[in-house]
Design a protein around this motif. Sequence first.
Motif, PDB file in Angstrom:
ATOM      1  N   VAL A 123     -25.600-101.870  -5.305  1.00  0.00           N
ATOM      2  CA  VAL A 123     -26.109-102.003  -3.940  1.00  0.00           C
ATOM      3  C   VAL A 123     -27.375-101.144  -3.841  1.00  0.00           C
ATOM      4  CG1 VAL A 123     -25.681-101.524  -1.498  1.00  0.00           C
ATOM      5  CG2 VAL A 123     -23.842-102.432  -2.935  1.00  0.00           C
ATOM      6  N   PRO A 124     -28.545-101.773  -3.735  1.00  0.00           N
ATOM      7  CA  PRO A 124     -29.803-101.002  -3.738  1.00  0.00           C
ATOM      8  C   PRO A 124     -29.956-100.133  -2.499  1.00  0.00           C
ATOM      9  CG  PRO A 124     -30.223-103.325  -3.264  1.00  0.00           C
ATOM     10  CD  PRO A 124     -28.774-103.224  -3.660  1.00  0.00           C
ATOM     11  N   PHE A 125     -30.737 -99.078  -2.656  1.00  0.00           N
ATOM     12  CA  PHE A 125     -30.946 -98.112  -1.586  1.00  0.00           C
ATOM     13  C   PHE A 125     -31.562 -98.759  -0.350  1.00  0.00           C
ATOM     14  CE2 PHE A 125     -33.400 -94.433   0.269  1.00  0.00           C
ATOM     15  CZ  PHE A 125     -32.292 -93.752   0.727  1.00  0.00           C
ATOM     16  N   ARG A 126     -32.360 -99.811  -0.557  1.00  0.00           N
ATOM     17  CA  ARG A 126     -32.982-100.478   0.592  1.00  0.00           C
ATOM     18  C   ARG A 126     -31.936-101.007   1.578  1.00  0.00           C
ATOM     19  NH1 ARG A 126     -33.748-104.462  -3.575  1.00  0.00           N
ATOM     20  NH2 ARG A 126     -32.469-106.337  -3.161  1.00  0.00           N
ATOM     21  N   SER A 127     -30.763-101.356   1.049  1.00  0.00           N
ATOM     22  CA  SER A 127     -29.692-101.852   1.909  1.00  0.00           C
ATOM     23  C   SER A 127     -29.188-100.759   2.841  1.00  0.00           C
ATOM     24  CB  SER A 127     -28.531-102.376   1.054  1.00  0.00           C
ATOM     25  OG  SER A 127     -27.432-102.736   1.854  1.00  0.00           O
ATOM     26  N   ILE A 128     -29.066 -99.540   2.324  1.00  0.00           N
ATOM     27  CA  ILE A 128     -28.601 -98.410   3.134  1.00  0.00           C
ATOM     28  C   ILE A 128     -29.664 -98.002   4.151  1.00  0.00           C
ATOM     29  CG2 ILE A 128     -27.695 -96.056   3.047  1.00  0.00           C
ATOM     30  CD1 ILE A 128     -25.929 -98.266   1.768  1.00  0.00           C
ATOM     31  N   VAL A 129     -30.933 -98.083   3.744  1.00  0.00           N
ATOM     32  CA  VAL A 129     -32.030 -97.794   4.679  1.00  0.00           C
ATOM     33  C   VAL A 129     -31.992 -98.777   5.847  1.00  0.00           C
ATOM     34  CG1 VAL A 129     -34.526 -97.760   4.964  1.00  0.00           C
ATOM     35  CG2 VAL A 129     -33.508 -96.765   2.917  1.00  0.00           C
ATOM     36  N   ALA A 130     -31.817-100.063   5.522  1.00  0.00           N
ATOM     37  CA  ALA A 130     -31.731-101.089   6.570  1.00  0.00           C
ATOM     38  C   ALA A 130     -30.525-100.858   7.469  1.00  0.00           C
ATOM     39  CB  ALA A 130     -31.668-102.476   5.933  1.00  0.00           C
ATOM     40  N   LEU A 131     -29.403-100.451   6.865  1.00  0.00           N
ATOM     41  CA  LEU A 131     -28.194-100.185   7.641  1.00  0.00           C
ATOM     42  C   LEU A 131     -28.399 -99.006   8.585  1.00  0.00           C
ATOM     43  CD1 LEU A 131     -25.208-100.892   8.110  1.00  0.00           C
ATOM     44  CD2 LEU A 131     -24.629 -99.328   6.242  1.00  0.00           C
ATOM     45  N   SER A 132     -29.096 -97.975   8.118  1.00  0.00           N
ATOM     46  CA  SER A 132     -29.348 -96.802   8.959  1.00  0.00           C
ATOM     47  C   SER A 132     -30.265 -97.139  10.131  1.00  0.00           C
ATOM     48  CB  SER A 132     -29.956 -95.671   8.124  1.00  0.00           C
ATOM     49  OG  SER A 132     -31.257 -96.006   7.684  1.00  0.00           O
ATOM     50  N   LYS A 133     -31.144 -98.107   9.938  1.00  0.00           N
ATOM     51  CA  LYS A 133     -32.005 -98.542  11.040  1.00  0.00           C
ATOM     52  C   LYS A 133     -31.212 -99.369  12.049  1.00  0.00           C
ATOM     53  CE  LYS A 133     -36.299 -98.542   8.348  1.00  0.00           C
ATOM     54  NZ  LYS A 133     -37.400 -99.382   7.784  1.00  0.00           N
ATOM     55  N   THR A 134     -30.242-100.138  11.550  1.00  0.00           N
ATOM     56  CA  THR A 134     -29.402-100.933  12.438  1.00  0.00           C
ATOM     57  C   THR A 134     -28.468-100.036  13.244  1.00  0.00           C
ATOM     58  OG1 THR A 134     -29.438-102.787  10.880  1.00  0.00           O
ATOM     59  CG2 THR A 134     -27.688-102.792  12.525  1.00  0.00           C
ATOM     60  N   LEU A 135     -27.917 -99.010  12.567  1.00  0.00           N
ATOM     61  CA  LEU A 135     -26.973 -98.087  13.205  1.00  0.00           C
ATOM     62  C   LEU A 135     -27.483 -96.649  13.060  1.00  0.00           C
ATOM     63  CD1 LEU A 135     -23.590 -99.548  11.843  1.00  0.00           C
ATOM     64  CD2 LEU A 135     -24.676-100.038  14.033  1.00  0.00           C
ATOM     65  N   PRO A 136     -28.486 -96.258  13.820  1.00  0.00           N
ATOM     66  CA  PRO A 136     -29.082 -94.928  13.653  1.00  0.00           C
ATOM     67  C   PRO A 136     -28.135 -93.768  13.945  1.00  0.00           C
ATOM     68  CG  PRO A 136     -29.918 -96.000  15.642  1.00  0.00           C
ATOM     69  CD  PRO A 136     -29.151 -97.035  14.875  1.00  0.00           C
ATOM     70  N   LYS A 137     -27.053 -94.018  14.699  1.00  0.00           N
ATOM     71  CA  LYS A 137     -26.113 -92.939  15.033  1.00  0.00           C
ATOM     72  C   LYS A 137     -24.892 -92.898  14.119  1.00  0.00           C
ATOM     73  CE  LYS A 137     -27.347 -92.752  19.944  1.00  0.00           C
ATOM     74  NZ  LYS A 137     -26.826 -92.827  21.333  1.00  0.00           N
ATOM     75  N   ALA A 138     -24.762 -93.866  13.228  1.00  0.00           N
ATOM     76  CA  ALA A 138     -23.604 -93.897  12.331  1.00  0.00           C
ATOM     77  C   ALA A 138     -23.731 -92.800  11.276  1.00  0.00           C
ATOM     78  CB  ALA A 138     -23.493 -95.257  11.655  1.00  0.00           C
TER      79      ALA A 138
END
Length: 258
Positions: A209-224
């Motif tokens: 799972v590339p890091f870009r996926s986690i970056v995108a997830l953090s943008k979707t859920l900034p408080k998670a």
Amino acid sequence: MPPDRIRGDQSSQWLIDTLPSSGIYKGVVVFVHGQPGSKESWSRVLLRLARFPYRYIVFDRPGWGDNSIDSMSISGNAYYLLEILKSLPRGSKIYLVGHSLGAAVATVAASMISETLPRVLAVSPALNGDALMALDSAIALPIVGSAVAKVSLELLRRKTGYSHWGASSASSFSLEQRWLLRELPMLGPAVLDVGDRLSVLYATNDRVVPFRSIVALSKTLPKAPMTLCISGGHNLPATRPSLVAHFIAKSVTKELLT
């Protein structure tokens, strides 16, 4: 199909359900493995969690390990998981722990009954289209994909020493990849519904799972809450079981105390 009822200290070929020695537990933690995988994928983590007062349920998803049911889509796996959860006593505090594809299954299931699931713990999660790589498309190809899946599984067996994925693992791997390509880019609503009840553990040297996926997830859920480590790769339940166990215990205990 899942059992009509689940009892503590129950063990079957495809599901293990254990209680603390006292018989008293503060919450139920349900583990969802990724692909390839089985209930045995969590064995090292469970050993480290044994002293905590939780009830643990670990099972083989359809098509894996000792589960003889045909493999399913992400949404199909989520409904299958919901049937297991419905067997638990009413009012139980339930916590889902998912690895990789299992995190997607747990997230979709949580979005369906959000009022009873306070948190989803996602380890090396695949939760959006950014998680997809070229190998995912290759394994999903008709005919050729099955061959690629068999080769990939054999290489992983030699590397990890694991051989518990089940007799139908190659076909399950290929079939799940086809659903994966269609469903991962469409998980946005389920992820948003779970929101900051989702906690993530991810290794920055993950090659699946590339890091870009986690970056995108953090943008979707900034408080998670998101916890990053620098080693362990994708299969953290096997390579960093103590870290995963600490992540679970800390996350669940914090939730139980609030």
